[in-house]
Design a protein around this motif. Structure first.
Motif, PDB file in Angstrom:
ATOM      1  N   UNK A  60      22.385  -4.417  -4.395  1.00 44.42           N
ATOM      2  CA  UNK A  60      22.746  -3.294  -5.255  1.00 44.42           C
ATOM      3  C   UNK A  60      21.952  -3.349  -6.554  1.00 44.42           C
ATOM      4  N   UNK A  61      21.889  -4.520  -7.155  1.00 48.37           N
ATOM      5  CA  UNK A  61      21.150  -4.699  -8.408  1.00 48.37           C
ATOM      6  C   UNK A  61      19.681  -4.315  -8.230  1.00 48.37           C
ATOM      7  N   UNK A  62      19.053  -4.794  -7.172  1.00 47.95           N
ATOM      8  CA  UNK A  62      17.636  -4.487  -6.938  1.00 47.95           C
ATOM      9  C   UNK A  62      17.415  -2.998  -6.712  1.00 47.95           C
ATOM     10  N   UNK A  63      18.298  -2.371  -5.948  1.00 47.17           N
ATOM     11  CA  UNK A  63      18.131  -0.944  -5.670  1.00 47.17           C
ATOM     12  C   UNK A  63      18.191  -0.126  -6.951  1.00 47.17           C
ATOM     13  N   UNK A  64      19.169  -0.410  -7.793  1.00 52.43           N
ATOM     14  CA  UNK A  64      19.317   0.383  -9.015  1.00 52.43           C
ATOM     15  C   UNK A  64      18.114   0.174  -9.927  1.00 52.43           C
ATOM     16  N   UNK A  65      17.657  -1.057 -10.081  1.00 52.02           N
ATOM     17  CA  UNK A  65      16.484  -1.307 -10.931  1.00 52.02           C
ATOM     18  C   UNK A  65      15.230  -0.678 -10.343  1.00 52.02           C
ATOM     19  N   UNK A  66      15.089  -0.727  -9.015  1.00 48.59           N
ATOM     20  CA  UNK A  66      13.921  -0.134  -8.372  1.00 48.59           C
ATOM     21  C   UNK A  66      13.887   1.373  -8.541  1.00 48.59           C
ATOM     22  N   UNK A  67      15.044   2.007  -8.628  1.00 47.63           N
ATOM     23  CA  UNK A  67      15.124   3.469  -8.735  1.00 47.63           C
ATOM     24  C   UNK A  67      15.262   3.960 -10.169  1.00 47.63           C
ATOM     25  N   UNK A  68      15.084   3.073 -11.139  1.00 49.24           N
ATOM     26  CA  UNK A  68      15.152   3.438 -12.554  1.00 49.24           C
ATOM     27  C   UNK A  68      13.751   3.450 -13.157  1.00 49.24           C
ATOM     28  N   UNK A  69      13.261   4.572 -13.678  1.00 51.93           N
ATOM     29  CA  UNK A  69      14.000   5.808 -13.936  1.00 51.93           C
ATOM     30  C   UNK A  69      13.976   6.820 -12.801  1.00 51.93           C
ATOM     31  N   UNK A  70      13.089   6.652 -11.826  1.00 51.90           N
ATOM     32  CA  UNK A  70      12.971   7.667 -10.762  1.00 51.90           C
ATOM     33  C   UNK A  70      12.980   6.987  -9.392  1.00 51.90           C
ATOM     34  N   UNK A  98       0.855  -1.186   0.000  1.00 50.52           N
ATOM     35  CA  UNK A  98       0.000   0.000   0.000  1.00 50.52           C
ATOM     36  C   UNK A  98       0.889   1.234   0.000  1.00 50.52           C
ATOM     37  N   UNK A  99       0.502   2.255  -0.744  1.00 47.01           N
ATOM     38  CA  UNK A  99       1.267   3.489  -0.721  1.00 47.01           C
ATOM     39  C   UNK A  99       1.674   3.968  -2.096  1.00 47.01           C
ATOM     40  N   UNK A 100       2.599   4.934  -2.112  1.00 51.09           N
ATOM     41  CA  UNK A 100       2.908   5.691  -3.321  1.00 51.09           C
ATOM     42  C   UNK A 100       3.810   4.970  -4.315  1.00 51.09           C
ATOM     43  N   UNK A 101       4.607   3.995  -3.877  1.00 51.20           N
ATOM     44  CA  UNK A 101       5.614   3.406  -4.765  1.00 51.20           C
ATOM     45  C   UNK A 101       5.597   1.881  -4.714  1.00 51.20           C
ATOM     46  N   UNK A 102       4.469   1.262  -5.036  1.00 51.44           N
ATOM     47  CA  UNK A 102       4.381  -0.197  -4.908  1.00 51.44           C
ATOM     48  C   UNK A 102       5.298  -0.954  -5.861  1.00 51.44           C
ATOM     49  N   UNK A 103       5.456  -0.470  -7.087  1.00 46.01           N
ATOM     50  CA  UNK A 103       6.285  -1.170  -8.068  1.00 46.01           C
ATOM     51  C   UNK A 103       7.749  -1.129  -7.642  1.00 46.01           C
ATOM     52  N   UNK A 104       8.214   0.040  -7.211  1.00 50.70           N
ATOM     53  CA  UNK A 104       9.603   0.162  -6.779  1.00 50.70           C
ATOM     54  C   UNK A 104       9.905  -0.743  -5.594  1.00 50.70           C
ATOM     55  N   UNK A 105       8.991  -0.782  -4.629  1.00 48.35           N
ATOM     56  CA  UNK A 105       9.237  -1.598  -3.439  1.00 48.35           C
ATOM     57  C   UNK A 105       9.165  -3.090  -3.746  1.00 48.35           C
ATOM     58  N   UNK A 106       8.328  -3.491  -4.682  1.00 45.96           N
ATOM     59  CA  UNK A 106       8.267  -4.910  -5.051  1.00 45.96           C
ATOM     60  C   UNK A 106       9.605  -5.368  -5.618  1.00 45.96           C
ATOM     61  N   UNK A 107      10.222  -4.555  -6.465  1.00 50.40           N
ATOM     62  CA  UNK A 107      11.534  -4.902  -7.016  1.00 50.40           C
ATOM     63  C   UNK A 107      12.599  -4.855  -5.932  1.00 50.40           C
ATOM     64  N   UNK A 114       7.129   6.602  -0.705  1.00 44.05           N
ATOM     65  CA  UNK A 114       7.848   7.178  -1.834  1.00 44.05           C
ATOM     66  C   UNK A 114       9.350   7.085  -1.603  1.00 44.05           C
ATOM     67  N   UNK A 115      10.098   6.669  -2.625  1.00 41.01           N
ATOM     68  CA  UNK A 115      11.548   6.610  -2.532  1.00 41.01           C
ATOM     69  C   UNK A 115      12.135   7.986  -2.849  1.00 41.01           C
ATOM     70  N   UNK A 116      13.015   8.452  -2.001  1.00 39.68           N
ATOM     71  CA  UNK A 116      13.644   9.756  -2.187  1.00 39.68           C
ATOM     72  C   UNK A 116      15.004   9.598  -2.856  1.00 39.68           C
ATOM     73  N   UNK A 117      15.594  10.734  -3.221  1.00 37.62           N
ATOM     74  CA  UNK A 117      16.944  10.698  -3.776  1.00 37.62           C
ATOM     75  C   UNK A 117      17.929  10.107  -2.771  1.00 37.62           C
ATOM     76  N   UNK A 118      17.726  10.389  -1.496  1.00 36.54           N
ATOM     77  CA  UNK A 118      18.594   9.809  -0.475  1.00 36.54           C
ATOM     78  C   UNK A 118      18.501   8.291  -0.426  1.00 36.54           C
ATOM     79  N   UNK A 119      17.291   7.773  -0.621  1.00 38.66           N
ATOM     80  CA  UNK A 119      17.099   6.313  -0.649  1.00 38.66           C
ATOM     81  C   UNK A 119      17.815   5.683  -1.834  1.00 38.66           C
TER      82      UNK A 119
END
Length: 312
Positions: free
Chosen positions: A221-231, A116-125, A204-209
């Motif tokens: 590392x791989x998951x974080x970069x994919x989760x934060x691509x493109x934003x 639940x929340x603003x960034x479900x796709x990013x958190x799933x990855x 929501x994932x921030x720039x700091x995250x």
């Protein structure tokens, strides 16, 4: 039904187009977030949803807050039967929720009650989920906690970024949302309460995250970069300056080197390798401050890597 569609980003466009193309529903207006400054000139830019609405001569409402009296009166005058919502970007107060006779129906890009929340796709990855999906539910005052109309499931690709997965779910979810509206209209669908167990929150994932921690294992590392691509965009620093990162790739067996976390090395075929807490990863495209994105090999040649250079 008479519907007022609420949405803002590109992920909402397939759903709006599907409803417009339906012969069963009449989109009498669109609600979207106010225009925002964008680009170097900071000119005001319309949302993707507004642009689609304008192309179909559909009235557009852009309240600063969906609880504003003027907006609520406009909504009442439109007399919608139902209000479908996809990534609108603002919380709907009880005064707005009470207007449509059959409520506001949200398309959410997770299998609720997970993420639940603003960034479900990013958190799933980021969490390493193998399966995700989309859910339609009746909006209530709680955070994505309303009763569910329908779901679809989707596998998460091993190399899929958040942007790629969101695009896929947006297109598949458009059919789910339209089917949900059809079922509400003919009375064949009744929302069912969400499960009490399995609730997770996707803030929501921030720039700091999005800053890469090279002391984490390569998988993280791989998951974080994919989760934060493109934003918001994954990044690190090199020689004190920010370096944006496109998705990385786990190093092949012939590229494995004993590298401390963050240490850089050019391997076979000019692969630019970085150490992590486990195995090395291979950089894809990178973007130094003030410059365009480029292949990591070209970047490494330009900066003239020396032994001991690290990403931090």
């Amino acid at each position: 039904m008479r519907v007022v569609f609420a949405g803002t980003p590109a992920a909402a466009v397939p759903s709006l187009q599907a409803i417009i193309g339906s012969r069963r529903h009449d989109v009498v207006a669109v609600v979207t977030r106010p225009d925002k400054p964008a680009g170097r000139g900071r000119d005001l830019r319309s949302s993707p949803v507004k642009e689609i609405a304008a192309g179909h001569d559909i009235p557009v409402l852009q309240p600063r807050r969906p609880g504003d009296d003027d907006f609520l009166q406009q909504l009442r005058d439109l007399a919608p039967d139902c209000c479908p919502v996809v990534a609108y970007g603002a919380l709907l107060p009880p005064s707005a929720l009470a207007v449509p006779a059959r409520g506001w129906v949200n398309l959410h890009f997770s299998l609720l009650p997970a993420w639940r929340g603003a960034a479900p796709v990013q958190h799933a990855i980021l969490a390493g989920d193998e399966i995700t999906g989309a859910t339609t539910f009746l909006i209530e005052e709680g955070l994505d906690s309303g009763p569910v109309y329908g779901m679809l499931t989707a596998e998460i690709g091993a190399r899929e970024t958040a942007g790629q997965l969101l695009d896929r779910l947006a297109h598949d979810g458009a059919g789910l949302l339209l089917a949900t509206l059809d079922g509400i209209a003919d009375g064949s669908l009744r929302p069912q309460p969400q499960a009490a167990d399995g609730v997770t929150i996707a803030g929501k994932l921030t720039s700091g995250d999005a800053r890469v921690d090279w002391s984490a294992p390569a998988l993280r590392v791989d998951r974080l970069v994919r989760a934060c691509t493109p934003a918001p965009g994954a990044w690190t620093t090199f020689r004190g300056r920010r370096l944006k990162l496109a998705p990385v790739v786990p190093a092949d067996d012939d590229e494995q080197l004993e590298l401390p976390p963050g240490e850089l090395r050019v391997g076979p075929a000019e692969a630019v390798l970085v150490g992590t807490a486990s195995s090395a990863v291979r950089l894809g495209d990178v973007q130094p401050e003030g410059r365009a994105a480029m292949p990591a090999a070209a970047w490494a040649r330009g900066v003239r890597l020396v032994p001991g250079d690290v990403l931090e």
